[in-house]
Design an enzyme around this catalytic site. Structure first.
Site, PDB file in Angstrom:
ATOM      1  N   GLU A 209      30.487  33.174  47.840  1.00 41.69           N
ATOM      2  CA  GLU A 209      31.301  34.093  46.770  1.00 41.69           C
ATOM      3  C   GLU A 209      32.748  34.008  47.152  1.00 41.69           C
ATOM      4  O   GLU A 209      33.236  34.004  48.036  1.00 41.69           O
ATOM      5  CB  GLU A 209      30.818  35.383  46.696  1.00 41.69           C
ATOM      6  CG  GLU A 209      29.625  35.737  45.773  1.00 41.69           C
ATOM      7  CD  GLU A 209      30.141  36.078  44.437  1.00 41.69           C
ATOM      8  OE1 GLU A 209      31.200  35.607  43.980  1.00 41.69           O
ATOM      9  OE2 GLU A 209      29.448  36.869  43.580  1.00 41.69           O
ATOM     10  N   ASP A 210      33.505  34.226  45.902  1.00 41.67           N
ATOM     11  CA  ASP A 210      35.213  34.560  46.283  1.00 41.67           C
ATOM     12  C   ASP A 210      35.513  35.654  46.682  1.00 41.67           C
ATOM     13  O   ASP A 210      35.843  36.085  47.827  1.00 41.67           O
ATOM     14  CB  ASP A 210      35.997  34.123  44.885  1.00 41.67           C
ATOM     15  CG  ASP A 210      35.302  34.796  43.654  1.00 41.67           C
ATOM     16  OD1 ASP A 210      34.605  35.284  43.759  1.00 41.67           O
ATOM     17  OD2 ASP A 210      35.874  34.537  42.504  1.00 41.67           O
ATOM     18  N   ASP A 213      33.095  42.922  44.708  1.00 40.69           N
ATOM     19  CA  ASP A 213      33.901  44.005  44.518  1.00 40.69           C
ATOM     20  C   ASP A 213      32.895  45.164  44.336  1.00 40.69           C
ATOM     21  O   ASP A 213      32.566  45.666  45.451  1.00 40.69           O
ATOM     22  CB  ASP A 213      34.754  43.623  43.240  1.00 40.69           C
ATOM     23  CG  ASP A 213      35.402  44.673  42.651  1.00 40.69           C
ATOM     24  OD1 ASP A 213      35.846  45.602  43.403  1.00 40.69           O
ATOM     25  OD2 ASP A 213      36.030  44.698  41.691  1.00 40.69           O
ATOM     26  N   PHE A 262      44.050  44.563  43.182  1.00 41.86           N
ATOM     27  CA  PHE A 262      43.980  43.180  42.577  1.00 41.86           C
ATOM     28  C   PHE A 262      44.288  41.980  42.991  1.00 41.86           C
ATOM     29  O   PHE A 262      45.680  41.920  43.232  1.00 41.86           O
ATOM     30  CB  PHE A 262      44.077  43.243  41.039  1.00 41.86           C
ATOM     31  CG  PHE A 262      43.367  42.254  40.317  1.00 41.86           C
ATOM     32  CD1 PHE A 262      41.891  42.376  39.776  1.00 41.86           C
ATOM     33  CD2 PHE A 262      44.073  41.110  39.867  1.00 41.86           C
ATOM     34  CE1 PHE A 262      41.298  41.410  39.202  1.00 41.86           C
ATOM     35  CE2 PHE A 262      43.339  39.991  39.363  1.00 41.86           C
ATOM     36  CZ  PHE A 262      42.043  40.226  38.980  1.00 41.86           C
ATOM     37  N   ARG A 275      45.794  30.760  40.001  1.00 43.65           N
ATOM     38  CA  ARG A 275      44.657  30.347  40.724  1.00 43.65           C
ATOM     39  C   ARG A 275      45.472  29.324  41.758  1.00 43.65           C
ATOM     40  O   ARG A 275      44.568  28.837  42.788  1.00 43.65           O
ATOM     41  CB  ARG A 275      43.670  29.379  39.700  1.00 43.65           C
ATOM     42  CG  ARG A 275      42.764  30.414  39.067  1.00 43.65           C
ATOM     43  CD  ARG A 275      41.580  29.442  38.648  1.00 43.65           C
ATOM     44  NE  ARG A 275      40.870  30.039  37.426  1.00 43.65           N
ATOM     45  CZ  ARG A 275      40.136  30.820  37.370  1.00 43.65           C
ATOM     46  NH1 ARG A 275      39.773  31.492  38.814  1.00 43.65           N
ATOM     47  NH2 ARG A 275      39.451  31.564  36.248  1.00 43.65           N
TER      48      ARG A 275
HETATM   49  P1  5GP Z   1      31.724  42.673  41.295  1.00 45.99           P
HETATM   50  O1  5GP Z   1      30.563  42.347  40.580  1.00 45.99           O
HETATM   51  O2  5GP Z   1      31.600  42.491  42.686  1.00 45.99           O
HETATM   52  O3  5GP Z   1      32.347  43.926  40.903  1.00 45.99           O
HETATM   53  O4  5GP Z   1      32.734  41.589  40.800  1.00 45.99           O
HETATM   54  C1  5GP Z   1      32.879  40.528  41.322  1.00 45.99           C
HETATM   55  C2  5GP Z   1      33.590  39.468  40.450  1.00 45.99           C
HETATM   56  O5  5GP Z   1      34.907  39.987  39.908  1.00 45.99           O
HETATM   57  C3  5GP Z   1      34.323  38.368  41.334  1.00 45.99           C
HETATM   58  O6  5GP Z   1      33.398  37.288  41.237  1.00 45.99           O
HETATM   59  C4  5GP Z   1      35.584  38.029  40.523  1.00 45.99           C
HETATM   60  O7  5GP Z   1      35.499  37.101  39.482  1.00 45.99           O
HETATM   61  C5  5GP Z   1      36.080  39.401  39.882  1.00 45.99           C
HETATM   62  N1  5GP Z   1      36.871  40.112  40.673  1.00 45.99           N
HETATM   63  C6  5GP Z   1      36.731  41.446  41.538  1.00 45.99           C
HETATM   64  N2  5GP Z   1      37.571  41.669  42.314  1.00 45.99           N
HETATM   65  C7  5GP Z   1      38.811  40.789  41.970  1.00 45.99           C
HETATM   66  C8  5GP Z   1      39.770  40.846  42.276  1.00 45.99           C
HETATM   67  O8  5GP Z   1      40.510  41.429  43.287  1.00 45.99           O
HETATM   68  N3  5GP Z   1      40.590  39.591  41.627  1.00 45.99           N
HETATM   69  C9  5GP Z   1      40.281  38.643  41.012  1.00 45.99           C
HETATM   70  N4  5GP Z   1      40.961  37.611  40.719  1.00 45.99           N
HETATM   71  N5  5GP Z   1      38.900  38.790  40.614  1.00 45.99           N
HETATM   72  C10 5GP Z   1      38.000  39.789  41.117  1.00 45.99           C
END
Ligand code: 5GP
Length: 295
Positions: A209-210, A213, A262, A275
């Protein structure tokens, strides 16, 4: 765990950040290229000042400062003295928060478009990321020796991390990608828009995963991957934004803990922008708004 590694060329981390931002905008720079006398005793130079950067395209010397007001006053006095002694010199004291404005003035950077949130600061530099990805690669190589794992990435934010990570691993492996999107009016409900091509039955799966959150996306995807009956299933994430976690899936490998901001760069976007930043930075916007738009 966040490693605090900074390029040894620079005396201060903010200088390294500034250099990376200059690189990103294609602005040439020299670090501490010249020293200027500021005090003489007769013919003898008794004090010199060395500005941090010289930008040849702009014929501009820059001294960065994040210092206390008393030190800023002293620096300003030195810069004034340099200007008196070298009337043609173009030299500026730059507060960190101001350098984006300077970039915009010279036609570079995101500040021109007032709607676009600006990069606030570098969180993880290029070198720092490379070191950490190398460490993760070595750990994964040890743990998956002889297991022929499948690394599964979730598009698109993960592509830089995945590309670097697999080149830091030394065991045979397969790579596959899936893609997800979110139902309109419900940011927590995920749907799969690109399926896997590899059969995961009986395979050792490492989900890459990147950023994690809230953990909702990961939670959904882990359920989905478990239904494919893998021999094992673990998670490797480049960034862990712990502060916003709603569900708590176990993260076996974590690159860095990210602040509740963010973040963009190194594959991560804000409405498809940023990106291609070679480092990870944070945006000066409301984190909630931005997270909703990024997916
Ligand atoms: P989660 O389901 O854990 O809330 O969100 C995960 C996804 O939300 C990540 O894979 C990413 O695509 C997006 N995301 C959450 N936080 C960030 C952030 O700080 N920056 C970016 N660019 N994407 C985020």
């Amino acid at each position: 765990m966040a490693l605090k590694v900074h390029d040894p060329l620079f005396a201060h981390p903010s200088e390294s950040e500034f250099a990376q931002i200059l690189d990103f905008y294609g602005i040439e720079w020299d670090y501490e290229p010249a020293s200027f006398p500021t005090e003489y005793d007769g013919e003898r130079v008794v004090e010199m000042f060395t500005p941090d950067f010289y930008l040849p395209q702009m014929d501009l010397y820059i001294e960065l400062t994040t210092l206390k007001q008393s030190l800023i006053t002293r620096k300003n006095r030195k810069l004034r003295r340099i200007r008196e002694l070298n009337p043609d010199i173009n030299i500026r004291l730059l507060y960190r928060r101001d350098f984006h404005r300077l970039m915009a003035k010279f036609g570079f950077g995101p500040l021109g478009a007032s709607e676009t949130p600006v990069l606030d600061r570098v969180l993880f530099g290029t070198g720092q990321i490379a070191i950490r990805v190398g460490e993760l690669g070595r750990e994964i190589s040890t743990d998956y020796d002889g297991k022929d794992p499948v690394l599964v990435g979730v598009l698109r934010g993960v592509f830089c991390f995945m590309a670097d990570l697999i080149r830091q691993t030394s065991v045979p492996m397969s790579v596959d990608f899936m893609s997800v999107s979110y139902y309109e009016h419900d940011e927590t409900t995920v749907k799969i828009t690109k399926e896997l091509d590899i059969d995961l039955e009986g395979r050792h799966v490492l989900m890459v995963e990147d950023i994690v959150d809230t953990g909702m996306t990961l939670n959904y995807l882990l359920e989905y991957l478990r239904s494919k009956n893998p021999a094992s299933l673990e998670v490797c994430t480049l960034l862990d934004k712990k502060a916003r976690r709603l569900t708590d899936p176990e993260l076996k490998y974590v690159g860095f803990e990210a602040p509740d901001e963010f973040v963009v760069g190194y594959g991560l976007d804000y409405i498809e922008e940023y990106r291609n930043l070679p480092f990870i930075g944070s945006l000066r916007v409301d984190a909630g708004d931005a997270a909703n738009k990024a997916k």
